[in-house]
Design an enzyme around this catalytic site. Sequence first.
Site, PDB file in Angstrom:
ATOM      1  N   SER A   1      -3.812   4.685  77.405  1.00  0.00           N
ATOM      2  CA  SER A   1      -5.278   4.798  77.365  1.00  0.00           C
ATOM      3  C   SER A   1      -5.755   5.551  78.607  1.00  0.00           C
ATOM      4  O   SER A   1      -5.121   5.467  79.671  1.00  0.00           O
ATOM      5  CB  SER A   1      -5.905   3.407  77.361  1.00  0.00           C
ATOM      6  OG  SER A   1      -7.305   3.494  77.556  1.00  0.00           O
TER       7      SER A   1
ATOM      8  N   TYR B   1      -6.636  -4.873  80.879  1.00  0.00           N
ATOM      9  CA  TYR B   1      -6.191  -3.897  79.875  1.00  0.00           C
ATOM     10  C   TYR B   1      -5.784  -2.583  80.557  1.00  0.00           C
ATOM     11  O   TYR B   1      -4.736  -2.002  80.249  1.00  0.00           O
ATOM     12  CB  TYR B   1      -7.343  -3.672  78.899  1.00  0.00           C
ATOM     13  CG  TYR B   1      -7.166  -2.562  77.905  1.00  0.00           C
ATOM     14  CD1 TYR B   1      -6.459  -2.770  76.724  1.00  0.00           C
ATOM     15  CD2 TYR B   1      -7.725  -1.296  78.114  1.00  0.00           C
ATOM     16  CE1 TYR B   1      -6.316  -1.749  75.790  1.00  0.00           C
ATOM     17  CE2 TYR B   1      -7.589  -0.285  77.195  1.00  0.00           C
ATOM     18  CZ  TYR B   1      -6.887  -0.511  76.040  1.00  0.00           C
ATOM     19  OH  TYR B   1      -6.743   0.499  75.120  1.00  0.00           O
TER      20      TYR B   1
END
Length: 243
Positions: free
Chosen positions: A138, A152
């Site tokens: 990501s 995350y």
Amino acid sequence: MDNVVIVTGAGRGIGAATARLLASRGYAVCVNYRSDNASAEAVVAAVSATGGRAFACQADVSVESEVRALFDAAEQRFGPVTHLVNNAGVLFCQSPLAEMSVERFNKVLTTNVTSCFLCSREFVQRAKYPGAIVNVSSVAARTGSPFEYVDYAASKGAVDTLTKGLSLELAARGIRVNGVRPGFIHTDMHADGGEPERVERLAPQIPLQRGGEPEEVANAIAWLLSDEASYVTGSFMDLAGGK
Ligand code: NAP
């Protein structure tokens, strides 16, 4: 030999788009899912309707025994697994780090990082031929996602480091390992983070002025897996509209 790919977390979002695209390019696809059998079967049905080969396989890819069973099932169905997309991932409600529980932190790490380690290890232990792995990271690995999901973001940083190290371990065997770093993609994941309209909110700040589609990420994954990317390993492709 057939191209046989396992796409983890392929019942919806980026994983589902990737499974459909790879099947259209001749891969036999193992559509892994954790809990949503109906969505995974819908992906398989869509693939079958266009003459492709796919089957749905339930496994929590953060659990060692389930990863082994997943690879056994794919092998039994289609033969040796030649390609792997480590796509499964989770995030939880937006929150500053100071308010996160250790249970949440550990859940994010096991789902996003341990899964990648376990599936990659299983793939490597079984691999007899050149092949390729793509890890779905990501842009959060670069930005850190402050006040939203530092947990995350940290997990995706770990995925990037794993990608780099494993690519160097496997290069001499002809197994390529690369990463994609999406950002702001229209999927249901943002609802899990507590803000279904997050992509729309951020769109004006994205240089391309819009969110991305799962298919746009799938295109990059398919290219990195393919022979067209035969000289690419240990690389990362950002798919975040210029962010
Ligand atoms: P999504 O729509 O939430 O889909 C994630 C899928 O992962 C779900 O189908 C879920 O399966 C599966 N999954 C979760 N935990 C699993 C486990 N332990 N074992 C097996 N499957 C599991 O997410 P997405 O937006 O498509 O994201 C896919 C990947 O892209 C993730 O790694 C995510 O971090 C990354 N990413 C997404 C964005 C974005 O903007 N959407 C941005 C950057 C990176 P079930 O539904 O069956 O439980």
